[in-house]
Write a protein that holds these residues in place. Sequence first.
Motif, PDB file in Angstrom:
ATOM      1  N   MET A 280       0.825  -1.187   0.000  1.00  0.00           N
ATOM      2  CA  MET A 280       0.000   0.000   0.000  1.00  0.00           C
ATOM      3  C   MET A 280       0.874   1.258   0.000  1.00  0.00           C
ATOM      4  O   MET A 280       0.507   2.265  -0.575  1.00  0.00           O
ATOM      5  N   ARG A 281       2.034   1.176   0.633  1.00  0.00           N
ATOM      6  CA  ARG A 281       2.933   2.331   0.662  1.00  0.00           C
ATOM      7  C   ARG A 281       3.355   2.724  -0.735  1.00  0.00           C
ATOM      8  O   ARG A 281       3.507   3.918  -1.036  1.00  0.00           O
TER       9      ARG A 281
ATOM     10  N   LEU B  62       3.251   6.638  -5.167  1.00  0.00           N
ATOM     11  CA  LEU B  62       2.952   6.945  -6.564  1.00  0.00           C
ATOM     12  C   LEU B  62       1.686   7.779  -6.711  1.00  0.00           C
ATOM     13  O   LEU B  62       1.280   8.097  -7.830  1.00  0.00           O
ATOM     14  N   ALA B  63       1.085   8.110  -5.576  1.00  0.00           N
ATOM     15  CA  ALA B  63      -0.151   8.906  -5.561  1.00  0.00           C
ATOM     16  C   ALA B  63      -1.258   8.235  -6.368  1.00  0.00           C
ATOM     17  O   ALA B  63      -2.011   8.879  -7.095  1.00  0.00           O
TER      18      ALA B  63
ATOM     19  N   ASP C   3     -10.368  -1.429  -1.404  1.00  0.00           N
ATOM     20  CA  ASP C   3     -10.599  -0.160  -2.076  1.00  0.00           C
ATOM     21  C   ASP C   3      -9.396   0.299  -2.880  1.00  0.00           C
ATOM     22  O   ASP C   3      -9.515   1.167  -3.746  1.00  0.00           O
ATOM     23  N   ARG C   4      -8.217  -0.296  -2.621  1.00  0.00           N
ATOM     24  CA  ARG C   4      -7.002   0.090  -3.346  1.00  0.00           C
ATOM     25  C   ARG C   4      -6.708  -0.846  -4.515  1.00  0.00           C
ATOM     26  O   ARG C   4      -5.725  -0.640  -5.223  1.00  0.00           O
TER      27      ARG C   4
END
Length: 202
Positions: A1-2, A7-8, A33-34
């Motif tokens: 997730m980082r 990378l926005a 959700d990501r």
Amino acid sequence: MRLLDELALGAAHVVGFDFGAAPAFALAAAHPDRVLSLTIMEAVIAGLAGAESFLSGGGPWWFGFHQAPAGLAEDVMAGAEDRYIRFFLGNGSRRGVPEDLTRSIVRAYTGPASLRAAFEQYRAMPANARWNRSWAEHGRLRRPVTAVGAAAVRDATARQLCLVADDFQEHLLPDSGHIVPIDAPEAVASIVAARASSVRHP
């Protein structure tokens, strides 16, 4: 997730191969959700049901070696990284891993700290398995999920993921060795791109 944060990117199509499957699956399970879609290639996900027949003879010999108490595998492998890594690459690909890529992989896994980082993935497998089993008791993968199997793992990944995914596809590449990005890059790219193009962004 980082990485997504750096990378926005709010969300991404996530692909995991071999040991990359563990973080890919964890991201999709813990932070759906990501993840727009999840593709897992040639991997057994520790703790999930479905791969019992594949694992009936026990895991590969190197799992036990790599999981030995911290320091043993590193000490044994010190100075022999090139030979050891080339053994796995040679057996994992039917096409052959290009020499420049082989050298890069050897460099990445040479030295005590690099070896320790590599083997800690195996030592973390029991804890990962417990987390995966706990999640599977109540969780489902709602995003599109794809399993890609080849000569080594075959349909074991599919038999696991089909039990926890609402939108599931399976692809088998029987002519490919284990390292599918090397042996079947065009097929892999086509599978991932086709799946991604079918997903409607939220």
